[in-house]
Design a protein around this motif. Sequence first.
Motif, short mmCIF file in Angstrom:
data_model
loop_
_atom_site.label_atom_id
_atom_site.label_comp_id
_atom_site.label_asym_id
_atom_site.label_seq_id
_atom_site.Cartn_x
_atom_site.Cartn_y
_atom_site.Cartn_z
N UNK A 1 14.07 28.46 -3.40
CA UNK A 1 15.27 29.20 -2.98
C UNK A 1 14.98 30.64 -2.56
N UNK A 2 13.85 30.86 -1.90
CA UNK A 2 13.57 32.19 -1.37
C UNK A 2 13.40 32.10 0.14
N UNK A 3 14.07 32.97 0.84
CA UNK A 3 14.03 32.94 2.30
C UNK A 3 13.59 34.28 2.86
N UNK A 4 12.91 35.06 2.03
CA UNK A 4 12.41 36.36 2.47
C UNK A 4 11.16 36.66 1.65
N UNK A 5 10.01 36.32 2.20
CA UNK A 5 8.78 36.46 1.43
C UNK A 5 7.61 36.75 2.35
N UNK A 6 6.50 37.18 1.73
CA UNK A 6 5.27 37.44 2.48
C UNK A 6 4.24 36.39 2.09
N UNK A 7 3.60 35.84 3.09
CA UNK A 7 2.53 34.87 2.88
C UNK A 7 1.20 35.62 2.81
N UNK B 1 11.49 26.21 10.87
CA UNK B 1 12.47 25.89 9.84
C UNK B 1 13.41 27.07 9.54
N UNK B 2 13.42 28.06 10.43
CA UNK B 2 14.29 29.23 10.27
C UNK B 2 14.09 29.92 8.93
N UNK B 3 12.84 30.05 8.55
CA UNK B 3 12.48 30.73 7.31
C UNK B 3 12.03 32.15 7.64
N UNK B 4 12.60 33.12 6.95
CA UNK B 4 12.32 34.53 7.20
C UNK B 4 11.06 34.94 6.44
N UNK B 5 9.92 34.87 7.11
CA UNK B 5 8.65 35.17 6.44
C UNK B 5 7.78 36.07 7.32
N UNK B 6 6.92 36.83 6.65
CA UNK B 6 5.86 37.57 7.33
C UNK B 6 4.56 37.18 6.64
#
Length: 247
Positions: free
Chosen positions: A137-143, A160-165
């Motif tokens: 349930x996280x949609x704002x994270x750094x890989x 998948x419209x996931x907000x990641x950097x």
Amino acid sequence: MKLLNIIRITAVLFIVFVATLLLLDRWVSAQTESQIYHDPAKLPAYKVGLVLGTSKYIAKTLNPYYTYRMSAAIDLYKKHKVDVFLVSGDNAHRSYNEPRTMKRDLLKAGVAKDEIVLDYAGFRTLDSVVRAKEVFDTNHFVIITQQFHCERALFIADHYNINATCLAVKEPQRGVASFKIRVREVFARVKAMIDLFVLHVQPKFLGPKEPIIDPLIKTQPNLLPVASTENVPIDTTAPSSAIKTIP
């Protein structure tokens, strides 16, 4: 003469095949370039850092790809760039467990136990990225991984419209092994495109949500009943900085 024509046609088809692979490879890189950081100092602070798993050892030799990922993750933690780690990897059998290995090394480096969340079903990059949103349930994270891996992971996240950097960590010096990994990555990207656009592949396991929640959000203090009309100071407990996972 007929044999010569067959050789020519085969050569042309091979050149077209290789050119297509390279174009697709470059397309993935171009699509995700703006989402990749190389300098940890310029990376914004994130609540969650997703560390993509890999084997710690290769033929009893320490895997530099693993070492660089873990070193970068620990550095981000110490610089307060990441609050909690979601370590995701393969859990193929009892003697091979990427998440558990990463957790052990993070603990040795001083990361708090309740600031490490394990994803045992990160069998592939797609599984790790999608499960971060759908299960944790996280949609704002750094890989956190090497650049070539960043590009494929972010390509999947965008689909998948996931907000990641992604923080692109150090890679081993160029050599035969690095070249083989890079060639393998080209084919991995083509497979990812087939999975996303043709087969519409989903993670092998999803299951119920296990949200990563920040306990700094406390319940509102209740007023104590008193006889007078004056407000009485309320004793509150200082919130913990830990981030835990709801079972």
